[in-house]
Structures are given as C-alpha cells and as structure tokens.
Motif scaffolding. Structure first.
Motif, short mmCIF file in Angstrom:
data_model
loop_
_atom_site.label_atom_id
_atom_site.label_comp_id
_atom_site.label_asym_id
_atom_site.label_seq_id
_atom_site.Cartn_x
_atom_site.Cartn_y
_atom_site.Cartn_z
N GLU A 267 0.81 -1.22 0.00
CA GLU A 267 0.00 0.00 0.00
C GLU A 267 0.85 1.27 0.00
O GLU A 267 0.34 2.36 -0.28
N VAL A 272 2.07 3.24 -6.72
CA VAL A 272 1.07 3.99 -5.95
C VAL A 272 1.72 5.16 -5.22
O VAL A 272 1.11 6.23 -5.07
N ALA A 276 2.13 9.69 -6.89
CA ALA A 276 1.83 10.80 -5.98
C ALA A 276 3.03 11.75 -5.89
O ALA A 276 2.86 12.98 -5.89
N LYS A 303 -2.73 6.99 -14.30
CA LYS A 303 -3.61 6.52 -13.24
C LYS A 303 -2.96 6.78 -11.89
O LYS A 303 -1.76 6.57 -11.71
N VAL A 304 -3.76 7.26 -10.92
CA VAL A 304 -3.19 7.67 -9.64
C VAL A 304 -3.59 6.76 -8.48
O VAL A 304 -3.04 6.88 -7.38
N ASN A 305 -4.53 5.85 -8.68
CA ASN A 305 -4.88 4.93 -7.61
C ASN A 305 -5.42 3.63 -8.19
O ASN A 305 -5.72 3.54 -9.37
N GLN A 310 -0.22 -0.91 -6.47
CA GLN A 310 0.46 -1.26 -5.23
C GLN A 310 1.60 -2.25 -5.50
O GLN A 310 1.40 -3.28 -6.16
#
Length: 399
Positions: A267, A272, A276, A303-305, A310
């Motif tokens: 996570e 991921v 950010a 794509k950010v999430n 992960q």
C-alpha cells in the motif's frame, strides 16, 4: 510482431519539457557534472560512482553504496538501473516518481543516501566552477542568476539538516526561484548528457532485418537455433513475456506487480507512491521550470490509484539485460537464470495483488529463453568521448 521489437535505425530522445535535451553545450556541461564527485556533500560520489560506464552504466551491486557523510542509519532499498537508453523511457525511477530524465537527475543530488548535498551548495558549486560552461549551455540566463554573495552556504527544502531547511525558508520567494531555475538547468544538462548514452543494434535486430529480405540467406545465422527457440518462447502466449516487454526497448514503460520480495508494504510502495510524488514534484512537466507545461499528457492521464499500482515497479528494458546483473527493483537475483526460475514458479508471497503467472517451462526451455535474452546484447552507439571522464574545468571557467 518482430518488426515492432526492432531498434529504430535512428534513436532520437524527446522531451518537450527540456528544450536543451539535444543541445551540445548542455551535453558538455552534463558530461562534466556526471563525473564530478565534488557535487556530493562529501566530495567523494559522482553520478558515475553508481552508473559506471564499464558496467553498462550500472554498479554491479544488488544495492548501491551509501553516502559517507549521511547521518541516516537506513540503507538503500532499490537497485541501480542502467542509464543506457533512459532518455527513451517515459518514467524514471523504479516507482516512476519522475516523468522526465532531468527531474530524475535532481533527486540523487539531495538524497541523503546518495550525493547527500543541498540545493544551495550545488548551485553555488556549479556557478563558481562551471560558470562559463553554464552560460554557454543556458544563454540569456546571466541576468537571472542568484546573487551568491547574499546567500547562506547551505540551504534546501528537502534537507535532513534543520539548519539548511531554516536557511531555505528565510530566503525570499525570488531568491528561491532563482536557485531553483539553476538547479533545474543542472538536471537538464545531466539529461542532455545521458540522452547520448544509447544502445546499438543487436544480433536480434539483424535477424529481423534478414527476415524482411527474402534473398538474405544469412538472416538465420544471426541467431542460432537455440536462440531462435528462445525467441519463439518469448513471443508465445504460454510465457506472455511480450505483454510487458514489448516495443523496441522491450519495455512497455508501465508498472507491474511482480513482487520479487516479501519485504515490502504494497500500500505504500511502488507505483502507488511514485505517481503521488510525481504530481507533487515542483520540477515536473506542469511546473514553472518546465519548458512545455502545456504538453504533459503522460502526467495528466496517468492513473493515480488502484490496487494494481500497489507494489508495482517499472518494467525495465531488456536490451543488454545480460550486462546489468543483478536484477529486479531490489537487486534480489544475481543472474538471469535466477530471474527466469522465479518467473517459472511465480510465488505469490501472500499479497492480494500479483500479476505473475507461472511459465511452467521445462529446464531446457528456460535455457533457450535465456539464450535469446543474451542475444539482445550490443555495443553502444555513443562516441567513446562521452564514456570517459572529461578534462576538469580550467580555472578560467569560473571567471
């Protein structure tokens, strides 16, 4: 399909956010800086300390050496990737925290485990030791240079030294902007140099050319039968290698969760975290130091999430992969055969997301696949001048 894997006859790195990427004076300055240990806090580490030309611009270690003057007790966790062809990739670092080579080049300079220097010290050193080279690389910039005599010796918004952070906060907005412009240009010069470090054609490329010429009876000789069998496995549905390792660099420039180590927090690590950081980076494509802030599709549409981000790390290119051991983001495998055995077994490590599927190949097939990967070896198209340390700047360069 094979034609899509062939290296273009002319490699031309592009980065609209760096208008100096193909500037000879910028490359000359970057060449000097790449080999200069005095850029580091302890004056004992250069970019070339870890990106060693004789090792295909890697260091041959599972994990890089640590700055001698660091106050941190932690150790690096990411393997040193090659910079050969790095200018042709969309994202930099294993987690893609930089979407340009010039933004990437700035990270190690202030990283306490790497160069462990600070922004003010770096800018001061470059303007004192390379002033003429800097002004040749970045013309019309002299009027906007920071007034070094009015500034503290050290300062950075990222430093682990409280005094350096305080120094940075006490600077005016104009002073910080002037320093950041020079700092950004240092990154652009380093990128201009690295853009010259490119792979040449391999035996595989000549094999593909031969297949496109029906009268070429020598085409099959470029790859032996063992290597050709490995190529067939590589592009087969059974292995699925081509799904991620495609295109002329044998990389889709994306991020995949292959989880070679259980010592990771999915996570918080991988793409991921990297995306950010890329969005938060003041030196990204959208920032004021970019030369094309309106041409940032890669950053804007990334794509950010999502769970697939992960523990997902950058898919490395496979050209000259046999020259860049050890392997994976953590340097956990010492040889190609170890990597292939891992992919053949595809252990899950207990994580909820893992994109690996067992290859289920026989031992002789794994050897064939490895033979094909070795056939991707090549020399560099780079002139030998760029592969050795340049002559240090003369005293006249700082006048």
């Amino acid at each position: 399909m094979l034609n899509s894997l062939r290296l273009p006859k002319r490699l031309q790195p592009r980065d609209p956010s760096n208008q100096f990427l193909d500037s000879p004076p910028a490359a000359q300055l970057g060449h000097q800086l790449f080999f200069d240990k005095r850029l580091s806090g302890a004056k004992d580490m250069a970019c070339a300390t870890c990106h060693i030309p004789e090792h295909y611009f890697t260091d041959g270690r599972p994990l890089p050496i640590v700055a001698t003057n660091t106050s941190l007790s932690e150790l690096p966790t990411r393997h040193t990737p090659t910079v050969v062809g790095a200018a042709l990739h969309r994202w930099q670092f294993w987690d893609g925290r930089a979407e340009s080579l010039w933004a990437q080049a700035l990270g190690p300079l202030e990283n306490p485990l790497e160069h462990n220097s600070d922004r003010l010290a770096i800018v001061r050193y470059v303007l004192n030791e390379y002033r003429l080279s800097y002004l040749q690389a970045f013309p019309n910039s002299e009027s906007t240079l920071p007034k070094l005599e009015r500034l503290p010796e050290h300062g950075s918004p990222l430093s682990h030294v409280a005094e350096y952070q305080t120094n940075w906060r006490q600077l005016s907005g104009e002073q910080r902007s002037e320093i950041n412009h020079v700092f950004a240009n240092i990154g652009k010069a380093l990128a201009a140099y690295q853009a010259k470090i490119l792979p040449d054609e391999s035996r595989f490329d000549r094999f593909v050319d031969g297949l496109n010429l029906p009268t070429d009876n020598q085409s099959l000789s470029y790859l032996d039968l063992h290597e050709q069998a490995g190529l067939k496995l590589f592009i087969s549905e059974q292995t699925g290698c081509i799904q991620c390792h495609n295109g002329p660099l044998f990389s889709n420039s994306d991020f995949q969760a292959t989880l070679s180590s259980a010592e990771i927090i999915p996570e918080r690590e991988g793409r991921v975290a990297g995306i950010a950081l890329a969005h938060a980076d003041p030196f990204n494509c959208r920032g004021i130091y970019s030369d094309a802030p309106d041409s940032c599709d890669e950053l804007d549409f990334a794509k950010v999430n999502g769970i697939e981000l992960q523990a997902a790390f950058k898919v490395p290119g496979l050209r000259n992969v046999a020259k860049t051991a050890p392997y994976m983001h953590d340097g956990g495998f010492a040889s190609l055969s170890e990597v292939l055995r891992y992919y053949n077994q595809a252990p899950m490590h207990g994580f909820s997301h893992n994109e690996l599927q067992p290859l289920r190949l026989q031992p002789y097939q794994l050897k064939q696949l490895e033979s094909f990967l070795v056939a991707l070896n090549s020399e560099l198209i780079t002139d030998a001048y760029w592969l050795t340390p340049p002559t240090p700047p003369s005293q006249g360069d700082n006048s």
